[in-house]
Design a protein around this motif. Structure first.
Motif, PDB file in Angstrom:
ATOM      1  N   GLU A  45       0.834  -1.195   0.000  1.00 37.91           N
ATOM      2  CA  GLU A  45       0.000   0.000   0.000  1.00 37.91           C
ATOM      3  C   GLU A  45       0.873   1.252   0.000  1.00 37.91           C
ATOM      4  N   LYS A  46       0.374   2.329  -0.642  1.00 38.33           N
ATOM      5  CA  LYS A  46       1.045   3.611  -0.576  1.00 38.33           C
ATOM      6  C   LYS A  46       0.561   4.321   0.687  1.00 38.33           C
ATOM      7  N   ILE A  47       1.456   4.562   1.606  1.00 35.86           N
ATOM      8  CA  ILE A  47       1.083   5.131   2.900  1.00 35.86           C
ATOM      9  C   ILE A  47       1.408   6.615   2.911  1.00 35.86           C
ATOM     10  N   THR A  48       0.456   7.435   3.341  1.00 37.86           N
ATOM     11  CA  THR A  48       0.675   8.882   3.406  1.00 37.86           C
ATOM     12  C   THR A  48       1.561   9.220   4.601  1.00 37.86           C
ATOM     13  N   GLY A  49       2.063  10.476   4.601  1.00 36.76           N
ATOM     14  CA  GLY A  49       2.890  10.935   5.720  1.00 36.76           C
ATOM     15  C   GLY A  49       2.135  10.915   7.029  1.00 36.76           C
ATOM     16  N   LEU A  50       0.838  11.314   6.990  1.00 34.80           N
ATOM     17  CA  LEU A  50       0.004  11.310   8.196  1.00 34.80           C
ATOM     18  C   LEU A  50      -0.173   9.895   8.721  1.00 34.80           C
ATOM     19  N   GLN A  51      -0.405   8.968   7.817  1.00 36.23           N
ATOM     20  CA  GLN A  51      -0.576   7.566   8.223  1.00 36.23           C
ATOM     21  C   GLN A  51       0.722   7.007   8.827  1.00 36.23           C
ATOM     22  N   LYS A  52       1.847   7.374   8.212  1.00 37.46           N
ATOM     23  CA  LYS A  52       3.133   6.918   8.761  1.00 37.46           C
ATOM     24  C   LYS A  52       3.341   7.463  10.169  1.00 37.46           C
ATOM     25  N   ALA A  53       2.996   8.735  10.377  1.00 36.37           N
ATOM     26  CA  ALA A  53       3.152   9.335  11.706  1.00 36.37           C
ATOM     27  C   ALA A  53       2.282   8.621  12.725  1.00 36.37           C
ATOM     28  N   ALA A  54       1.041   8.283  12.330  1.00 42.51           N
ATOM     29  CA  ALA A  54       0.129   7.585  13.235  1.00 42.51           C
ATOM     30  C   ALA A  54       0.674   6.195  13.577  1.00 42.51           C
ATOM     31  N   ILE A  55       1.173   5.487  12.570  1.00 44.34           N
ATOM     32  CA  ILE A  55       1.737   4.145  12.800  1.00 44.34           C
ATOM     33  C   ILE A  55       2.950   4.226  13.716  1.00 44.34           C
ATOM     34  N   LEU A  56       3.778   5.238  13.511  1.00 45.75           N
ATOM     35  CA  LEU A  56       4.963   5.405  14.354  1.00 45.75           C
ATOM     36  C   LEU A  56       4.567   5.638  15.803  1.00 45.75           C
ATOM     37  N   LEU A  57       3.592   6.532  16.039  1.00 52.11           N
ATOM     38  CA  LEU A  57       3.156   6.835  17.407  1.00 52.11           C
ATOM     39  C   LEU A  57       2.532   5.610  18.068  1.00 52.11           C
ATOM     40  N   ILE A  58       1.767   4.840  17.299  1.00 48.94           N
ATOM     41  CA  ILE A  58       1.192   3.603  17.847  1.00 48.94           C
ATOM     42  C   ILE A  58       2.320   2.648  18.256  1.00 48.94           C
ATOM     43  N   SER A  59       3.362   2.571  17.417  1.00 42.27           N
ATOM     44  CA  SER A  59       4.493   1.676  17.681  1.00 42.27           C
ATOM     45  C   SER A  59       5.289   2.120  18.906  1.00 42.27           C
ATOM     46  N   LEU A  60       5.376   3.431  19.114  1.00 43.52           N
ATOM     47  CA  LEU A  60       6.162   3.953  20.237  1.00 43.52           C
ATOM     48  C   LEU A  60       5.461   3.752  21.575  1.00 43.52           C
ATOM     49  N   GLY A  61       4.148   3.627  21.565  1.00 42.34           N
ATOM     50  CA  GLY A  61       3.404   3.445  22.815  1.00 42.34           C
ATOM     51  C   GLY A  61       2.916   4.764  23.371  1.00 42.34           C
ATOM     52  N   PRO A  62       1.948   4.705  24.319  1.00 45.04           N
ATOM     53  CA  PRO A  62       1.297   5.926  24.813  1.00 45.04           C
ATOM     54  C   PRO A  62       2.218   6.906  25.527  1.00 45.04           C
TER      55      PRO A  62
END
Length: 338
Positions: free
Chosen positions: A7-24
């Motif tokens: 899938e082509k992932i947008t910058g916003l989507q990448k940022a959201a995935i990164l934050l989810i990966s980093l934890g709360p």
């Protein structure tokens, strides 16, 4: 919202995935540095993200790491340095790709590659250039770096360079690029194409406020002869030792609390009678007598030592002004507030 590596992932989507990966906890720390609208967009995207494959998660984290690595290398030594290290770490094609991702959002100041250079080396690098070229370069350096270079220039060039900095207004990006080429252009690809406001009176004041007193006096005396109106404009924005007369008694007393007595005695050896009177009137009688005795017993003092002592006191005054402990009227007719 499932993700897969194709899938082509947008910058916003990448940022959201990164934050989810980093934890709360880590994500909360990042949110503190974002604007309200950015937080809202990211929060909504995170809420809409249902699942992320391990491959996509790894892809996003690796990309984030590569961009961070590139930014670190750029900060340490410029684009050329970053590209060289990334080529070793990631390979040529990947290095170009990562640097390319930064060009849209990252703006690097012209001459960034020499801002971290040693001032002595930089002086050897530019001292034979035309005074206008030197003025252009110094306008982009920190006042501390520029001050060291101005102090080391030949006396007949110091005032000329200072005048050119003060009278500089806007410089074409093409001119900046050409000068950067002479200085082994490393950042030409990222130079902002808008006309860049540089130099001006404030820039030369910052430099003169940082150079040694002898250099400052020489430049100002030359400008007073060659460009009296410019010299007057610069002086209104500066504070020199004799300007202590602009302070009221409370301000002078506050300054003197931070001044070493030995520095005060040496500074007053080269001060005019008005300055001496203003300072002695704000010392206790016992301390005034002691300072006068020190001045008498120390005998002749080198002008360089007097200037250094006066500069120490000026630096204290400027520091107190910066912290708003005193306010200096600079020729505008406003009342001094302490």
């Amino acid at each position: 919202m499932p993700r897969n590596s194709e899938e082509k992932i947008t910058g916003l989507q990448k940022a959201a995935i990164l934050l989810i990966s980093l934890g709360p906890e880590r994500s909360a720390g990042i949110f503190k540095h974002l604007k309200e609208e950015e937080i809202e967009e990211l929060t909504l995207e995170i809420a809409n993200t249902r699942s992320v494959t391990p491959q996509v998660k790894e892809q996003v984290i690796n990309e984030f790491y590569e961009v961070c690595l590139a930014q670190q290398y750029i900060a340490e030594g410029g684009i050329g340095y970053a590209k060289e290290l990334l080529e070793h770490a990631l390979g040529g094609d990947k290095a170009v790709e990562v640097i390319g991702k930064l060009t849209a959002s990252l703006q690097v100041k012209p001459f960034e590659f020499i801002r971290k250079a040693d001032a002595t080396q930089l002086l050897n690098f530019i001292q034979d250039e035309h005074p206008q070229t030197i003025a252009l370069i110094l306008s982009y350096l920190s006042p501390q770096q520029a001050a060291m270079i101005v102090s080391a220039l030949q006396p007949d060039r110091q005032a000329d360079v200072a005048k050119r900095i003060a009278m500089m207004d806007r410089t074409s990006p093409d001119v900046i690029k050409e000068v950067e080429k002479v200085l082994e252009s490393k950042l030409a690809s990222l130079v902002n194409q808008d006309y860049t406001i540089i130099g001006g009176v404030d820039a030369v004041v910052d430099i003169l406020n940082t150079v040694d007193r002898g250099t400052e006096k020489h430049i100002m005396e030359t400008l007073e002869i060659e460009e009296p109106e410019l010299a007057d404009e610069i002086r209104k924005k500066m504070f020199v030792f004799e300007d202590i007369l602009l302070l009221d008694d409370r301000a002078i007393q506050r300054v003197l609390r931070d001044v070493d007595n030995s520095d005060l005695a040496i500074a007053l050896k080269g001060a005019n009678e008005q300055v001496q009177t203003a300072i002695f009137n704000n010392l206790s009688k016992r301390l005034a007598v002691m300072i006068k005795e020190d001045m008498e017993f120390m005998g002749p003092v080198r002008m360089k030592d007097v200037e250094e002592a006066q500069q120490k006191i000026v630096n204290i005054i400027r520091k107190l002004e910066d912290s708003a402990e005193i306010v200096i009227s600079r020729g505008g007719g406003d009342e001094i507030v302490v």
